[in-house]
Design a protein around this motif. Structure first.
Motif, PDB file in Angstrom:
ATOM      1  N   ARG A 110       0.887  -1.134   0.117  1.00 13.47           N
ATOM      2  CA  ARG A 110       0.096   0.110   0.045  1.00 13.47           C
ATOM      3  C   ARG A 110       0.898   1.146  -0.010  1.00 13.47           C
ATOM      4  NH1 ARG A 110      -3.212  -3.007   3.350  1.00 13.47           N
ATOM      5  NH2 ARG A 110      -1.798  -2.579   5.180  1.00 13.47           N
ATOM      6  N   ARG A 111       2.085   1.051   0.032  1.00  8.79           N
ATOM      7  CA  ARG A 111       2.993   2.219   0.171  1.00  8.79           C
ATOM      8  C   ARG A 111       2.852   3.140   1.288  1.00  8.79           C
ATOM      9  NH1 ARG A 111       6.805  -0.001  -2.272  1.00  8.79           N
ATOM     10  NH2 ARG A 111       7.799   2.013  -2.657  1.00  8.79           N
ATOM     11  N   THR A 112       2.385   2.478   2.286  1.00 13.26           N
ATOM     12  CA  THR A 112       2.208   3.445   3.492  1.00 13.26           C
ATOM     13  C   THR A 112       3.362   3.953   4.087  1.00 13.26           C
ATOM     14  OG1 THR A 112       0.543   1.793   4.457  1.00 13.26           O
ATOM     15  CG2 THR A 112       1.524   3.286   6.236  1.00 13.26           C
ATOM     16  N   ASP A 113       3.059   5.481   4.407  1.00 17.18           N
ATOM     17  CA  ASP A 113       4.506   6.310   4.895  1.00 17.18           C
ATOM     18  C   ASP A 113       4.597   5.810   6.449  1.00 17.18           C
ATOM     19  OD1 ASP A 113       6.402   8.056   5.266  1.00 17.18           O
ATOM     20  OD2 ASP A 113       4.972   9.782   5.359  1.00 17.18           O
ATOM     21  N   ALA A 114       5.199   4.862   6.568  1.00 19.40           N
ATOM     22  CA  ALA A 114       5.558   4.520   8.158  1.00 19.40           C
ATOM     23  C   ALA A 114       7.024   3.464   8.111  1.00 19.40           C
ATOM     24  CB  ALA A 114       4.536   3.638   8.490  1.00 19.40           C
ATOM     25  N   ILE A 115       7.381   3.374   9.375  1.00 18.26           N
ATOM     26  CA  ILE A 115       8.591   2.625   9.279  1.00 18.26           C
ATOM     27  C   ILE A 115       8.125   1.273  10.124  1.00 18.26           C
ATOM     28  CG2 ILE A 115      10.883   2.402  10.518  1.00 18.26           C
ATOM     29  CD1 ILE A 115      10.977   5.458  10.548  1.00 18.26           C
ATOM     30  N   TYR A 116       8.445   0.223   9.625  1.00 19.03           N
ATOM     31  CA  TYR A 116       8.014  -1.224   9.949  1.00 19.03           C
ATOM     32  C   TYR A 116       9.483  -1.518  10.627  1.00 19.03           C
ATOM     33  CZ  TYR A 116       5.977  -5.606  11.122  1.00 19.03           C
ATOM     34  OH  TYR A 116       5.782  -6.894  11.629  1.00 19.03           O
ATOM     35  N   VAL A 117       9.499  -2.032  12.000  1.00 17.52           N
ATOM     36  CA  VAL A 117      10.683  -2.609  12.810  1.00 17.52           C
ATOM     37  C   VAL A 117      10.527  -4.070  12.873  1.00 17.52           C
ATOM     38  CG1 VAL A 117      12.327  -2.355  14.507  1.00 17.52           C
ATOM     39  CG2 VAL A 117      11.175  -0.271  13.683  1.00 17.52           C
ATOM     40  N   MET A 118      11.418  -4.815  12.504  1.00 20.98           N
ATOM     41  CA  MET A 118      11.273  -6.194  13.242  1.00 20.98           C
ATOM     42  C   MET A 118      12.624  -6.264  14.106  1.00 20.98           C
ATOM     43  SD  MET A 118      11.917 -10.132  11.478  1.00 20.98           S
ATOM     44  CE  MET A 118      13.406  -9.965  10.563  1.00 20.98           C
ATOM     45  N   TYR A 119      12.481  -6.326  15.330  1.00 15.53           N
ATOM     46  CA  TYR A 119      13.472  -6.799  16.255  1.00 15.53           C
ATOM     47  C   TYR A 119      13.587  -8.306  16.421  1.00 15.53           C
ATOM     48  CZ  TYR A 119      10.269  -7.132  20.586  1.00 15.53           C
ATOM     49  OH  TYR A 119       9.266  -7.590  21.252  1.00 15.53           O
ATOM     50  N   ASP A 120      14.750  -8.650  16.047  1.00 17.35           N
ATOM     51  CA  ASP A 120      14.966 -10.080  15.610  1.00 17.35           C
ATOM     52  C   ASP A 120      15.690 -10.733  16.730  1.00 17.35           C
ATOM     53  OD1 ASP A 120      15.122 -12.571  14.695  1.00 17.35           O
ATOM     54  OD2 ASP A 120      16.225 -11.652  12.709  1.00 17.35           O
ATOM     55  N   ASN A 121      14.897 -11.441  17.825  1.00 18.82           N
ATOM     56  CA  ASN A 121      15.882 -12.215  18.891  1.00 18.82           C
ATOM     57  C   ASN A 121      15.472 -13.698  18.486  1.00 18.82           C
ATOM     58  OD1 ASN A 121      12.979 -12.535  19.677  1.00 18.82           O
ATOM     59  ND2 ASN A 121      13.521 -11.333  21.512  1.00 18.82           N
ATOM     60  N   GLU A 122      15.256 -14.210  17.339  1.00 17.00           N
ATOM     61  CA  GLU A 122      15.357 -15.324  16.701  1.00 17.00           C
ATOM     62  C   GLU A 122      14.547 -16.560  17.526  1.00 17.00           C
ATOM     63  OE1 GLU A 122      19.882 -15.563  15.945  1.00 17.00           O
ATOM     64  OE2 GLU A 122      19.098 -14.737  14.001  1.00 17.00           O
ATOM     65  N   ALA A 123      13.590 -16.045  17.904  1.00 18.17           N
ATOM     66  CA  ALA A 123      12.655 -17.201  18.552  1.00 18.17           C
ATOM     67  C   ALA A 123      11.446 -16.435  19.450  1.00 18.17           C
ATOM     68  CB  ALA A 123      13.245 -17.979  19.473  1.00 18.17           C
ATOM     69  N   TYR A 124      10.535 -17.151  19.702  1.00 21.04           N
ATOM     70  CA  TYR A 124       9.397 -16.449  20.502  1.00 21.04           C
ATOM     71  C   TYR A 124       9.887 -16.539  21.782  1.00 21.04           C
ATOM     72  CZ  TYR A 124       6.173 -17.173  16.551  1.00 21.04           C
ATOM     73  OH  TYR A 124       5.670 -16.782  15.265  1.00 21.04           O
ATOM     74  N   MET A 125      10.321 -15.483  22.191  1.00 23.10           N
ATOM     75  CA  MET A 125      11.017 -15.337  23.514  1.00 23.10           C
ATOM     76  C   MET A 125      10.055 -15.223  24.691  1.00 23.10           C
ATOM     77  SD  MET A 125      14.154 -16.434  22.990  1.00 23.10           S
ATOM     78  CE  MET A 125      15.324 -16.565  21.680  1.00 23.10           C
ATOM     79  N   ASN A 126       9.218 -14.248  24.366  1.00 25.58           N
ATOM     80  CA  ASN A 126       8.354 -13.744  25.306  1.00 25.58           C
ATOM     81  C   ASN A 126       7.479 -15.186  26.223  1.00 25.58           C
ATOM     82  OD1 ASN A 126       6.891 -11.791  26.819  1.00 25.58           O
ATOM     83  ND2 ASN A 126       5.067 -11.971  25.629  1.00 25.58           N
ATOM     84  N   THR A 127       7.229 -15.953  25.232  1.00 23.64           N
ATOM     85  CA  THR A 127       6.322 -17.311  25.753  1.00 23.64           C
ATOM     86  C   THR A 127       7.369 -18.310  26.193  1.00 23.64           C
ATOM     87  OG1 THR A 127       6.183 -17.970  23.368  1.00 23.64           O
ATOM     88  CG2 THR A 127       4.380 -16.766  24.383  1.00 23.64           C
ATOM     89  N   GLY A 128       8.658 -18.180  25.852  1.00 20.96           N
ATOM     90  CA  GLY A 128       9.811 -19.196  26.616  1.00 20.96           C
ATOM     91  C   GLY A 128      10.304 -19.957  25.560  1.00 20.96           C
ATOM     92  N   VAL A 129      11.081 -19.128  24.750  1.00 22.37           N
ATOM     93  CA  VAL A 129      12.039 -19.712  23.544  1.00 22.37           C
ATOM     94  C   VAL A 129      11.470 -20.894  22.706  1.00 22.37           C
ATOM     95  CG1 VAL A 129      14.405 -20.324  23.174  1.00 22.37           C
ATOM     96  CG2 VAL A 129      13.681 -19.297  25.557  1.00 22.37           C
ATOM     97  N   GLN A 130      10.300 -20.564  22.020  1.00 20.34           N
ATOM     98  CA  GLN A 130      10.019 -21.551  21.051  1.00 20.34           C
ATOM     99  C   GLN A 130      10.372 -20.914  19.533  1.00 20.34           C
ATOM    100  OE1 GLN A 130       7.402 -19.987  23.234  1.00 20.34           O
ATOM    101  NE2 GLN A 130       7.404 -21.867  24.395  1.00 20.34           N
ATOM    102  N   ARG A 131      10.746 -21.901  18.665  1.00 18.44           N
ATOM    103  CA  ARG A 131      11.278 -21.564  17.423  1.00 18.44           C
ATOM    104  C   ARG A 131      10.256 -20.747  16.416  1.00 18.44           C
ATOM    105  NH1 ARG A 131       9.108 -22.862  12.255  1.00 18.44           N
ATOM    106  NH2 ARG A 131      10.912 -23.979  11.669  1.00 18.44           N
ATOM    107  N   SER A 132      11.032 -19.697  15.836  1.00 18.22           N
ATOM    108  CA  SER A 132      10.148 -19.160  14.834  1.00 18.22           C
ATOM    109  C   SER A 132      10.551 -19.175  13.446  1.00 18.22           C
ATOM    110  CB  SER A 132      10.147 -17.683  15.261  1.00 18.22           C
ATOM    111  OG  SER A 132      11.373 -16.941  14.691  1.00 18.22           O
ATOM    112  N   GLY A 133      10.244 -18.774  12.352  1.00 16.84           N
ATOM    113  CA  GLY A 133      10.753 -18.760  11.012  1.00 16.84           C
ATOM    114  C   GLY A 133      12.098 -17.952  11.202  1.00 16.84           C
ATOM    115  N   ALA A 134      12.468 -17.089  12.069  1.00 20.26           N
ATOM    116  CA  ALA A 134      13.713 -16.329  12.184  1.00 20.26           C
ATOM    117  C   ALA A 134      14.670 -17.120  12.892  1.00 20.26           C
ATOM    118  CB  ALA A 134      13.439 -14.914  12.623  1.00 20.26           C
TER     119      ALA A 134
END
Lengths: 284, 301
Positions: free
Chosen positions: B116-140
Motif C-alpha cells: 500500500r506504500r504506507t508512509d511508515a517505518i516497520y521494525v522487526m527486532y529479531d531475537n530469533e525465537a518466540y522469547m516472550n513465551t519461553g523460547v519456541q522456534r520461529s521462522g527467524a
C-alpha cells in the motif's frame, strides 16, 4: 482443598517448587494441580506459582487469589510485592529468611513460619552464593509447618523430579523440615501495594497507561553491582550508550553515574568500558 | 558535558521489565533516541508488550497502540491514515514487532503495508525465537539453534530448517528504504534512523536483538556478541535506498563464525561439520552482498 501460592524470583526454582509439591502430594495419594502465573517471566523478576491439593479432582483452573498458604522464597520480595494479598485469618505465611518467625509481618490471625533455606541450600552446594536454589529446603519446611505432604513423599518426589543433584536436594528438604520455626498469628496491617493503581478512566478512548515505569525500582533483580572508579574514567560514555535500562546518566562534567534503583546488574557497562574502570561487586 | 555520538534524549524510561542485558531493550532505547517524541508506536504481542506496560505504567515516552500479533502492518496503515485525516504534522508512525510477529504471524499484514506504500517505518527486532513465551522456534530462528520446540537429542540437532530471509521478502516489495541495524553499533544505528526519517514511504528496519536467556550467554556479553555477529558476517550491516544496496560496515576479513557460535549455549551441540556448513553459507551470502553492492553501484542490475 488447600491452596498454596509461591512467590520467588526468576531463577530460584519457584515454579519447580510448585511442581515438586504437587508430585509429592500425588505420591501421598492426593489429587494435586500446579501451574505458574503467566506474567513477566524474566530472570531475577518476581515469579508467582500455584499448587492446589485435594482428595477429589479439582475443577477450578484459575490463579489463587485467596490462598491458605503463602510461601516466599526470597525475603527481598516482602519489601516489593504484596505477598500476603488475599491471605486471611487461619492461613500461614512461610518465608525463607534467617530471621525468627515472630519478626515477620502478617495479617491478623495468619500464622507465621520461617526457615533459613538460603543457609541450608548453600550448605548442600545448591546454586551459588549469588543465586542459591532454595526451593527444596523451603518445601521441607512447608511439609513440617502444614502437614500438607509427608516428608517421605517429598523426598521421593525430589529424588525423581529435581533437574539436578537429587541427593543433595533430598538432604536440603530434610534440613528444611527440621529447621522450620513457627510463631503465633501476626497482627500487622496488610502490606501496602508499592504504588497506587488509579481507578479505570471513564474515558475508554483515553490513554490507559500513563504512569512512567520509573515508579518501579528494579534494583532487587541485581546480584552484582557496578562500581565506577572515576579516577580512571576517560568520559568515553560507552557505559551510558550501551545500558539497556537507561540506568546510567552523565553529570555536568560528562562523568557517568549509575542510577542504582534501576540497574539490574547485567554487567554490560563493565564489559564494554575501554579502560576497565567499572567493577562488578557482589551485593551485600 | 561530554561529546555525544548519539542523541541525548531518553524516551525509553528505566524501571521496565526486560531481562538484564536485553538486546531488544537497547534496540528500543536507541530507536526512540533517533525518532524523537512525535512518534506513534504500534506494538503487537511480543516481549516489548510485557517490557513496557505493567499496568498502569509505561516505559515509553511516546504514544503506543497495543495490537494483536498478526496486525502490526495493518495497524500502521490505519494509524497513518488517521494521522493524515487529523492533519497531524511531523508524526512518525512506527510498527515495532518481534521476529515471530513479523516473519511468521504478521507477514501478510507487513506485505500489505509495504504494498500500500504506507508512509511508515516497520521494525522487526529479531531475537530469533518466540522469547516472550519461553523460547519456541520461529521462522527467524537460525538453522541448528536449540529452542524448546527444537530440542537437541535423540537424533535432533536443533532447528532443521534455515532462517527465513525477511529482508529479501521486504526488498521484493521495493520499499523506499530498508536497512539492517545492530545496537552494538549505535552510531551506524542512529545514522540509519535519521536517514529513514528523511525519506517518505514504506521503510523497514531489521534489528539484531540478542537474548541472553534464550540464546544462553552471559548478560554482560550482549554488545560483544552483537559485534561478533556483524564482523563474522552472520548479521551484515547494510541499507537499501531506491533499490541500491550499500554495506555500511566492512572490516576486511570476516571473523570465523565458530567464534560466534561458541559464545552461545543454543549452538553448543554443533560439531565441526555443521560449523563448516554454516561458515560456507555465511561466506556465500557475504559474497552475494558484495556482488550486489558492486552491481548497484555500477547501475547494472
Amino acid at each position: 482443598m488447600i491452596e498454596i501460592r509461591f512467590h520467588g524470583r526468576g531463577g530460584q526454582g519457584t515454579v519447580v517448587a510448585s511442581e515438586l509439591l504437587a508430585q509429592a502430594a500425588f505420591l501421598d495419594g492426593k489429587i494435586p494441580q500446579s501451574f505458574p502465573f503467566f506474567g513477566v517471566e524474566r530472570r531475577g523478576a518476581p515469579v508467582t506459582a500455584f499448587t492446589r491439593i485435594d482428595d477429589r479432582p479439582i475443577r477450578v483452573r484459575t490463579s489463587i487469589t485467596r490462598p491458605d498458604v503463602v510461601v516466599v522464597l526470597d525475603p527481598g520480595l516482602l519489601r516489593t510485592t504484596p505477598v500476603t494479598e488475599g491471605l486471611t485469618s487461619g492461613g500461614l505465611l512461610l518465608v525463607n529468611t534467617p530471621r525468627r518467625a515472630e519478626e515477620l509481618a502478617a495479617p491478623p490471625g495468619v500464622r507465621r513460619a520461617s526457615v533459613d533455606a538460603t543457609r541450608i541450600a548453600l550448605a548442600h552446594g545448591l546454586g551459588t552464593a549469588m543465586l542459591p536454589i532454595v526451593n527444596t529446603a523451603v518445601l521441607g519446611a512447608l511439609a513440617r509447618a502444614t502437614g500438607v505432604v509427608t516428608l517421605e513423599a517429598l523426598a521421593r518426589a525430589v529424588e525423581q523430579f529435581v533437574p539436578a543433584r537429587p541427593s543433595e536436594n533430598r538432604l536440603a528438604a530434610r534440613d528444611g523440615y527440621l529447621g522450620v520455626r513457627n510463631a503465633d498469628p501476626g497482627a500487622a496491617a496488610p502490606a501496602p501495594a508499592p504504588f497506587a493503581v488509579p481507578a479505570p478512566l471513564d474515558r475508554p478512548e483515553g490513554p490507559v497507561a500513563s504512569v512512567s515505569s520509573e515508579v518501579i525500582h528494579t534494583a532487587a533483580w541485581r546480584t552484582f553491582t557496578p562500581v565506577i572508579h572515576l579516577d580512571r574514567c576517560t568520559k568515553c560514555n560507552f557505559c551510558w550508550k550501551f545500558c539497556p535500562d537507561a540506568a546510567i546518566e552523565l553529570d555536568a562534567d560528562g562523568y557517568p553515574r549509575i542510577r542504582l534503583e534501576y540497574c539490574k546488574g547485567c554487567g554490560i557497562c563493565a564489559a564494554e568500558c575501554p579502560p576497565k574502570t567499572i567493577e562488578m561487586v557482589a551485593e551485600a | 558535558m561530554a561529546k555525544l555520538t548519539i542523541p541525548a534524549q531518553e524516551l525509553m524510561y528505566s524501571g521496565h521489565a526486560a531481562c538484564p542485558g536485553c538486546g531488544p531493550a537497547l534496540a528500543m532505547r536507541l530507536l526512540l533516541k533517533g525518532l524523537g517524541p512525535r512518534t506513534i508506536l504500534s506494538i503487537p504481542a511480543c516481549c516489548w508488550t510485557v517490557i513496557a506496560t505493567p499496568y498502569p505504567t509505561t516505559a515509553l515516552g511516546v504514544a503506543v497502540l497495543d495490537n494483536a500479533i498478526e496486525a502490526t502492518g495493518a495497524s500502521v496503515s490505519g494509524l497513518r491514515a488517521a494521522a493524515d485525516a487529523m492533519h497531524l504534522k511531523d508524526v512518525e508512525v512506527v510498527g515495532f514487532a518481534g521476529d515471530g510477529g513479523t516473519a511468521d504471524i504478521g507477514l501478510q499484514a507487513l506485505s500489505g503495508m509495504l504494498e500500500r506504500r504506507t508512509d511508515a517505518i516497520y521494525v522487526m527486532y529479531d531475537n530469533e525465537a518466540y522469547m516472550n513465551t519461553g523460547v519456541q522456534r520461529s521462522g527467524a530462528t537460525p538453522q541448528g539453534a536449540w529452542t524448546t520446540t527444537t530440542p537437541v537429542g535423540g537424533g535432533v540437532r536443533g532447528k532443521p530448517e534455515p532462517k527465513k530471509d525477511v529482508m529479501a521478502i521486504v526488498l521484493a516489495h521495493r520499499p523506499a528504504y530498508a536497512a539492517t541495524l545492530n545496537p552494538s553499533f549505535p552510531e551506524d544505528f542512529d545514522r540509519k534512523v535519521a536517514r529513514a526519517r528523511s525519506i517518505e514511504g514504506p521503510r523497514f528496519f531489521h534489528i539484531f536483538a540478542p537474548c541472553p536467556p534464550g540464546w544462553k550467554f552471559d548478560s554482560a556479553e550482549t554488545i560483544a556478541l552483537g559485534r561478533l555477529a556483524t564482523d563474522s558476517g552472520i548479521f551484515p550491516l547494510y541499507e537499501v535506498v531506491d533499490g541500491r544496496l550499500r554495506i555500511t560496515r566492512k572490516t576486511g576479513e570476516l571473523k570465523p563464525v565458530a567464534e560466534y557460535l561458541a559464545a552461545q549455549g543454543r549452538f553448543r551441540h554443533l560439531g565441526a561439520e555443521e560449523t563448516a556448513r554454516i561458515q560456507s553459507e555465511v561466506r556465500a551470502e557475504w559474497d552475494r552482498l558484495l556482488r550486489r553492492e558492486r552491481d548497484d553501484l555500477s547501475g547494472s542490475h
